[in-house]
Design an enzyme around this catalytic site. Structure first.
Site, short mmCIF file in Angstrom:
data_model
loop_
_atom_site.label_atom_id
_atom_site.label_comp_id
_atom_site.label_asym_id
_atom_site.label_seq_id
_atom_site.Cartn_x
_atom_site.Cartn_y
_atom_site.Cartn_z
N HIS A 179 -0.37 6.08 -0.39
CA HIS A 179 -1.01 4.99 -1.13
C HIS A 179 -2.33 4.62 -0.45
CE1 HIS A 179 -0.97 1.78 -4.11
NE2 HIS A 179 -1.65 1.11 -3.20
N ALA A 180 -3.40 4.61 -1.24
CA ALA A 180 -4.75 4.43 -0.68
C ALA A 180 -4.88 3.11 0.08
CB ALA A 180 -5.77 4.49 -1.80
N HIS A 189 -13.17 1.48 -4.66
CA HIS A 189 -12.34 0.32 -4.35
C HIS A 189 -12.11 0.23 -2.83
CE1 HIS A 189 -8.92 -2.54 -4.94
NE2 HIS A 189 -8.48 -1.94 -3.84
N GLU A 190 -11.71 1.34 -2.24
CA GLU A 190 -11.41 1.33 -0.80
C GLU A 190 -12.66 1.05 0.03
OE1 GLU A 190 -8.50 1.04 0.16
OE2 GLU A 190 -7.57 1.59 -1.74
N HIS A 229 -13.50 -2.50 0.47
CA HIS A 229 -12.81 -3.16 1.60
C HIS A 229 -13.59 -2.91 2.89
CE1 HIS A 229 -9.24 -4.36 -0.57
NE2 HIS A 229 -8.86 -3.13 -0.85
N GLU A 286 -10.09 -7.43 -2.94
CA GLU A 286 -9.76 -6.39 -3.92
C GLU A 286 -10.83 -6.21 -4.99
OE1 GLU A 286 -7.43 -4.52 -3.21
OE2 GLU A 286 -6.41 -5.75 -1.70
N HIS A 325 3.83 -1.85 -3.39
CA HIS A 325 3.60 -3.17 -2.79
C HIS A 325 4.89 -3.98 -2.58
CE1 HIS A 325 -0.07 -1.65 -4.53
NE2 HIS A 325 -0.77 -2.47 -3.77
N TYR A 330 -4.63 -8.67 -7.05
CA TYR A 330 -5.25 -7.68 -7.96
C TYR A 330 -5.53 -8.31 -9.32
CZ TYR A 330 -3.56 -4.52 -4.34
OH TYR A 330 -3.30 -3.91 -3.14
O1 X8Z Z 1 -3.11 -0.86 -4.17
C1 X8Z Z 1 -4.22 -0.77 -4.67
C2 X8Z Z 1 -5.36 -0.17 -3.86
C3 X8Z Z 1 -5.23 -0.44 -2.41
S1 X8Z Z 1 -5.51 -2.09 -2.00
C4 X8Z Z 1 -5.39 1.31 -4.07
N1 X8Z Z 1 -4.43 -1.15 -5.95
C5 X8Z Z 1 -3.35 -1.67 -6.78
C6 X8Z Z 1 -2.33 -0.60 -7.10
O2 X8Z Z 1 -2.60 0.58 -6.88
O3 X8Z Z 1 -1.25 -0.94 -7.59
C7 X8Z Z 1 -5.69 -1.12 -6.66
C8 X8Z Z 1 -5.40 -1.55 -8.07
C9 X8Z Z 1 -4.02 -2.15 -8.03
ZN ZN Z 2 -7.42 -2.74 -2.26
#
Ligand code: X8Z
Ligand code: ZN
Length: 623
Positions: A362-363, A392-393, A396, A420, A520, A530
């Protein structure tokens, strides 16, 4: 610290403490549920002077800053190399971080009534209210919580699904399949298969909630839900009401999009697979969690307004590999006047999924030393979606570097939604004009293709909004006891249906733990951030386009190369968490209110078009 944002990873969060996210008022939160304790605290506070409060804050800040670097390293190694040993080291470090953070948070009570300047008052409040996984003071329970937290992260990171032919796919590979396949049976198998990884998480998650709730109560909060909602410079109840207000603004547009997509899927798959009415089966929306639907654009694209290109294909045609994708994203930030990323970013980041070990794919974006050692960790797929995620990354990372001169407690975003939103704001500028400027696209499509572009964007952004909201609606109710452990899965699907209008494609039961299949939840990363980011990014984009002097439609505006917009953005980023978030918002947008009107303005032509389509096809909207 602040790790939670930076890197949504387990220990990170514990560790996290997320110091720096704002807090409400000054001492108003202290033990407001426990008047007896309040009185004692008040008495004690009377004899402690301002100087000792400041000394306490300085000590806490120095200790936590030091600890965060050690913890960051342990967590980085664990997420890059998941084994029993690295899990044990990560848990041990998590234990130390949680206990230290909880000790300092608890001690803030002693200074509740001390007169402090606004900066120290804000720091004190942040020390108390910024934990996302507080442990009870009992060391055995603290250790138990750190271990559970580490285990949950590992279960997600190691997750795979093996098909009957023996081929095993990791999360990003399964996500690719969900995005590319139109075979309902295969989609269903991948959807169901991935969720098997979450079943063993249920007892761990349940215990994690018990322990963290106890920790939250020890700090004077009613439960963990109240603690999580205390990090937005307003009362928790007011924050919940603010979310309802924002969602109320967006829901009519979401309903139109849902109606249109459901109708198109019905035409594509037929009544048996994709019914005309009711919630949409969750495996058909091009994403493992049905959270962003942009990958099914080709199935629902308008007949005569399709722009005729797709970024995934353009990247392939132009020989983009993972590093080139990141370089291109860096180029956007430097075009705004930001400094290039340091050499260590390039040598220490992880861009490609290693074949020889388990990693958390997960990024995430990291700031190892709270100064310059910034990195990303991602299993990049060479797709349009991941090109956006890279922006997105990096958002941060550029935020982290912008606030590096702030004191440690303020090394964070104005609120977690801001962190975010930054990279996403930049990604809104990936317009056809921009793609042409960087040599990916030959000709910019005419304005009569805008509906296609807006639809693609809405499939990602508008479709995401109810998902972004419902995850913590579920978690907050779990934390406050409204949802009992024996109802975890049913309540999850009730909320999925209520907010998103999607349903499980096959029967689910309490043997399943579908929330655990979303990073998450085992990662204990708050998710409302988000949802906020999806509102804020449209406010930022509009304001920065105005600064850049772009007078055209906002969906065609790109701030690429505009140093004025970059300077204004940087002004906000540099503030970190030093002031309440409305002040930071004001710097860029000139308003102190979050407002989804910017979202509605951006998509206004699409809303009209969707409603026409739904009327023409005599669709019954709603579910
Ligand atoms: O988790 C993330 C990022 C890392 S903060 C990749 N996002 C959420 C997800 O993937 O569920 C970005 C959009 C929503
Ligand atoms: Zn993020």
């Amino acid at each position: 610290m602040n790790l939670p944002l930076k890197r949504p990873s387990k220990t990170a969060l514990l560790i996290a403490m997320a110091l720096g996210t704002a807090a409400c008022g000054e001492s108003d939160q202290l033990n407001h549920n426990n008047p007896a304790q309040n009185t004692a605290v008040t008495q004690q506070a009377k004899v402690i002077d301002t100087r000792s409060a400041i000394a306490f804050i300085e000590q806490a800040e120095a200790d936590l800053a030091q600890l965060s670097i050690e913890a960051n390293r342990a967590e980085w190694i664990y997420s890059n190399f998941i084994t029993e040993d690295t899990a044990a080291l990560s848990a041990a470090m998590g234990e130390k971080v949680i206990s230290t953070s909880v000790r300092y948070a608890t001690e803030t009570a002693k200074f509740a009534n001390v007169d402090l300047d606004p900066i120290n008052a804000r720091k004190l409040n942040s020390l108390r209210s910024s934990l996302v996984l507080p442990a009870p003071l009992d060391p055995a329970k603290n250790a138990e919580l750190a271990k559970i937290s580490s285990e949950l992260n590992g279960l997600y990171g190691k997750g795979k699904y093996c098909f009957a032919d023996g081929k095993c796919l990791t999360q990003p590979e399964l996500s690719n399949l969900m995005a590319e396949s139109s075979d309902p049976a295969l989609l269903l198998e991948a959807w169901q298969g991935w969720r098997e990884i979450a079943k063993p998480m249920r007892p761990l998650f349940q215990r994690e909630v018990e322990l963290a709730n106890e920790g939250a109560r020890d700090l004077g909060y009613r439960d963990l839900s109240e603690l999580w909602r205390s990090q937005y410079d307003m009362e928790p109840a007011a924050f919940s009401a603010e979310l309802d207000r924002l969602w109320g603004q967006i829901k009519p547009l979401y309903d139109s999009l849902h109606c249109y997509v459901r109708g198109e899927l019905n035409e594509k798959y037929g009544d048996d697979v994709a019914p005309k009415t009711g919630p949409i089966p969750a495996h058909l929306l091009g994403n493992m969690w049905a959270q962003q639907w942009g990958t099914i654009y080709h199935s629902v694209a308008p007949d005569n307004a399709d722009p005729g290109y797709n970024v995934t294909a353009l990247l392939a045609e132009n020989g983009y590999d993972e590093v080139k994708m990141v370089k291109q994203a860096e180029g956007f930030f430097t075009s705004l006047g930001f400094d290039k990323l340091p050499d260590s970013f390039w040598s220490r980041s992880m861009f490609v999924q290693p074949q020889d070990r388990d990693v958390v794919c997960h990024a995430s974006a990291w700031d190892l030393d709270n100064l310059d050692d910034i990195r990303i960790k991602m299993c990049i797929q060479k797709t349009a979606e991941d090109f956006t995620v890279i922006h997105h990354e990096l958002g941060h990372n550029f935020y982290q570097r912008a606030y590096k001169e702030q004191p440690f407690i303020f090394k964070n975003s104005a609120n977690d939604g801001f962190h975010e939103a930054i990279g996403d704001t930049i990604a809104l500028s990936i317009t056809p004009k921009y793609l042409q400027q960087i040599g990916l696209l030959d000709t910019v499509p005419d304005a009569d293709k805008d509906i296609g572009l807006l639809l693609k964007q809405a499939l990602d952004k508008i479709a995401f909004m109810p998902f972004g909201l419902m995850i913590d609606q579920w978690r907050w109710q779990v934390f406050n006891g409204t949802i009992k452990p024996e109802q975890y899965n049913q309540a999850w699907w009730d909320l999925r249906e209520k907010y998103q209008g999607v349903k499980a494609p096959i029967a689910r039961s309490e043997m399943d733990f579908d929330p655990g299949a979303k990073y998450h939840v085992p990662g204990n990363v708050p998710y409302t951030r988000y949802f906020l980011a999806h509102v804020l990014q449209f406010q930022f984009h509009k304001a920065l386009c105005d600064i850049a002097g772009d007078t055209g439609p906002v969906h065609r505006c790109s701030i690429y190369g505009n140093k004025d917009a970059g300077a204004k953005l940087n002004e906000m980023l540099e503030m970190g968490a030093s002031q309440p978030w409305p002040e930071a918002l004001n710097v860029v947008t000139g308003t102190k209110q979050m407002d989804a009107k910017a979202v509605l303005d951006y998509f206004a032509p699409l809303q009209v078009w969707l409603d026409e389509q739904n009327t023409q096809a005599s669709r019954q909207c709603g579910w």
